[in-house]
Write an enzyme that holds these catalytic residues in place. Structure first.
Site, PDB file in Angstrom:
ATOM      1  N   GLN A  60      -5.221  -7.234  11.123  1.00 27.55           N
ATOM      2  CA  GLN A  60      -4.388  -6.585  12.139  1.00 27.55           C
ATOM      3  C   GLN A  60      -4.803  -7.065  13.528  1.00 27.55           C
ATOM      4  OE1 GLN A  60      -1.685  -5.068  11.877  1.00 27.55           O
ATOM      5  NE2 GLN A  60      -1.559  -4.379   9.749  1.00 27.55           N
ATOM      6  N   SER A 118       0.821  -1.226   0.000  1.00 30.23           N
ATOM      7  CA  SER A 118       0.000   0.000   0.000  1.00 30.23           C
ATOM      8  C   SER A 118       0.844   1.261   0.000  1.00 30.23           C
ATOM      9  CB  SER A 118      -0.880   0.017   1.244  1.00 30.23           C
ATOM     10  OG  SER A 118      -0.055   0.168   2.389  1.00 30.23           O
ATOM     11  N   GLY A 119       2.110   1.128   0.338  1.00 29.02           N
ATOM     12  CA  GLY A 119       2.970   2.299   0.471  1.00 29.02           C
ATOM     13  C   GLY A 119       3.078   2.782   1.901  1.00 29.02           C
ATOM     14  N   GLY A 120       2.116   2.414   2.742  1.00 31.05           N
ATOM     15  CA  GLY A 120       2.084   2.907   4.117  1.00 31.05           C
ATOM     16  C   GLY A 120       3.281   2.475   4.937  1.00 31.05           C
ATOM     17  N   PHE A 121       3.606   1.203   4.847  1.00 28.27           N
ATOM     18  CA  PHE A 121       4.685   0.662   5.661  1.00 28.27           C
ATOM     19  C   PHE A 121       6.023   1.298   5.284  1.00 28.27           C
ATOM     20  CE2 PHE A 121       7.946  -2.531   6.652  1.00 28.27           C
ATOM     21  CZ  PHE A 121       7.688  -2.723   7.995  1.00 28.27           C
ATOM     22  N   ASP A 156       6.569 -12.876   1.590  1.00 31.82           N
ATOM     23  CA  ASP A 156       7.494 -11.958   0.920  1.00 31.82           C
ATOM     24  C   ASP A 156       8.492 -11.467   1.952  1.00 31.82           C
ATOM     25  OD1 ASP A 156       5.620  -9.877   2.243  1.00 31.82           O
ATOM     26  OD2 ASP A 156       7.312  -8.707   1.506  1.00 31.82           O
ATOM     27  N   ASP A 216      -3.398   0.059   5.511  1.00 26.94           N
ATOM     28  CA  ASP A 216      -3.822  -0.341   6.852  1.00 26.94           C
ATOM     29  C   ASP A 216      -3.203   0.553   7.910  1.00 26.94           C
ATOM     30  OD1 ASP A 216      -1.305  -1.320   6.252  1.00 26.94           O
ATOM     31  OD2 ASP A 216      -1.557  -3.198   7.339  1.00 26.94           O
ATOM     32  N   CYS A 266      22.794 -27.157  -5.413  1.00 28.74           N
ATOM     33  CA  CYS A 266      22.045 -26.081  -6.067  1.00 28.74           C
ATOM     34  C   CYS A 266      22.408 -26.065  -7.559  1.00 28.74           C
ATOM     35  CB  CYS A 266      22.391 -24.744  -5.426  1.00 28.74           C
ATOM     36  SG  CYS A 266      21.558 -23.349  -6.188  1.00 28.74           S
ATOM     37  N   GLY A 307       1.259  -6.949  10.372  1.00 27.25           N
ATOM     38  CA  GLY A 307       1.659  -6.528  11.710  1.00 27.25           C
ATOM     39  C   GLY A 307       2.475  -7.540  12.483  1.00 27.25           C
TER      40      GLY A 307
HETATM   41 ZN   LIG Z   1      23.193 -21.710  -6.172  1.00 26.87          ZN
END
Ligand SMILES: [Zn+2]
Length: 396
Positions: free
Chosen positions: A197, A99-102, A274, A153, A312, A224
């Site tokens: 929240q 939202s940009g708020g955080f 995330d 929020d 990997c 939160g």
């Molecule tokens: Zn790797």
């Protein structure tokens, strides 16, 4: 037949018989997303050190972009003219914006939260005030055009003990959700997720969930958390929220990305995560492994001609040694790129392994092995033992 007017279809394709974990397929306007999923965070429409075509080659299906940065530069006008961020940054897969708020809370001097919105002191020389309202946040997110957008929020830190203030934030967040839904101009192509929240109060989390599930939305976020609370409080709140939220919609736990948290919270029923951590830590020379993390700047790697991780298959591990990276890891942008690619490949591999084990009916054994690998002396932190035992996994 899929309803073309629904910008999110969520199908559950496998459920763990022991825990609350599930495997889902979320179909968004820019393609499918297999869940549980980790979404890396890009700023200014790019993941530092990586090109969109490289991310596609790694089979990344969704990434996050910060509204605050994009709202400032290039700004909504340029994004609108460019036809949205997907086109602007050459990324034809899914995007999620916050939202940009955080971001504003962490980057600017917070002046005041009022019913109208969040008021900040701008850091430019004029020191003028900037107001981010629910409507303004949605206007910018509509211009960006991400597949999933977040409501503004009213965030209270988990370390704030004032229950009255937290209760106010829960109700205000619902009121702001309604304003966001009303202001949303593209409901056929962009999904608004509400944010649950209530910090560490179970009763307030219940209120927040019960209000949000009355709204016509396609998924939910748990907000939160991951802000300095104890791990014990953290997992309990996640567990309460996944118990209360509807099972037929994706659940997104915001700001969580450590491997151990991804494993535990997938077991608790979270579908989306995330975090800036894996890509940020790469820029400090830290490489992620199933057994923990190593800092490649350390002298002990100067003569280590092994790859970062022999299991990997990323480009970095196939072609470069720890010794090579040791000398350049925090100095050269190429090293930043190589390590970012590995850490991202690590996160994607971990989530793919989680999904495969859920589908194969071996998730419980996977979690036990994963923890035994991470804690070879079996000195498991109590929060890990407690959280896993609530979903019937015992670590011995
Ligand atoms: Zn790797």
């Amino acid at each position: 037949m899929a309803n073309t007017k629904t910008p999110l279809i969520f199908e559950i394709i496998g459920e763990c018989k022991t825990t609350k974990a599930r495997v889902g397929r979320m179909t968004l306007p820019h393609g499918p997303v297999d869940t549980p999923v980790f979404m890396p965070v890009g700023t200014q429409g790019t993941l530092k050190g990586m090109l969109p075509e490289q991310l596609k080659a790694m089979n990344l299906q969704i990434m996050l972009s910060n509204t605050y940065h994009l709202g400032t530069r290039p700004g909504p006008e340029v994004l609108k003219k460019a036809g949205g961020l997907h086109k602007f940054m050459n990324w034809d897969r899914n995007l999620l914006t916050d939202s940009g708020g955080f971001q504003m809370v962490s980057l600017l001097k917070l002046a005041e939260i009022t019913e109208e919105g969040v008021k900040f002191q701008s850091l430019n020389e004029h020191k003028n005030e900037v107001m981010l309202t629910p409507e303004h946040s949605i206007e910018i997110q509509n211009a960006i055009g991400a597949d999933i957008i977040m409501q503004l929020d009213d965030v209270v830190k988990t370390t704030v003990p004032d229950k009255e203030r937290i209760e106010e934030s829960v109700h205000r967040t619902t009121r702001w959700l309604d304003r966001c839904i009303k202001a949303h101009e593209n409901p056929e192509t962009q999904n608004i997720f509400p944010i649950v929240q209530g910090t560490l109060f179970e009763d307030l989390r219940r209120i927040s969930v019960s209000e949000h599930i009355k709204r016509d939305v396609n998924g939910f976020a748990i907000g939160g958390l991951s802000g300095g609370e104890s791990k014990d409080d953290f997992w309990k709140m996640v567990n309460i929220c996944t118990d209360l939220l509807p099972k037929n919609k994706p659940i997104y736990l915001m700001g969580v990305g450590f491997a151990v948290d991804l494993v535990v919270c997938s077991a608790l029923g979270v579908d989306m995560f995330d975090c800036v951590f894996p890509t940020r830590t790469a820029r400090f020379g830290c490489a992620l492994l199933m057994t923990g993390q190593i800092n490649l700047r350390k002298k002990e790697y100067a003569m280590d001609f092994n790859p970062i991780d022999k299991d990997c298959t990323c480009n970095t591990c196939r072609n470069y040694t720890r010794a090579y990276l040791n000398g350049i890891v925090t100095d050269l942008t190429v090293a930043c790129h190589l390590l970012t690619e590995h850490n991202l490949a690590f996160q994607l591999r971990l989530m793919r392994t989680i999904r495969e084990n859920i589908l194969n009916g071996t998730f419980k054994e996977f979690v036990q092995d994963f923890m035994a690998n991470l804690y070879p002396d079996k000195d498991y932190p109590s929060w890990i033992q407690d959280s896993l035992s609530t979903v019937n996994i015992n670590l011995t």
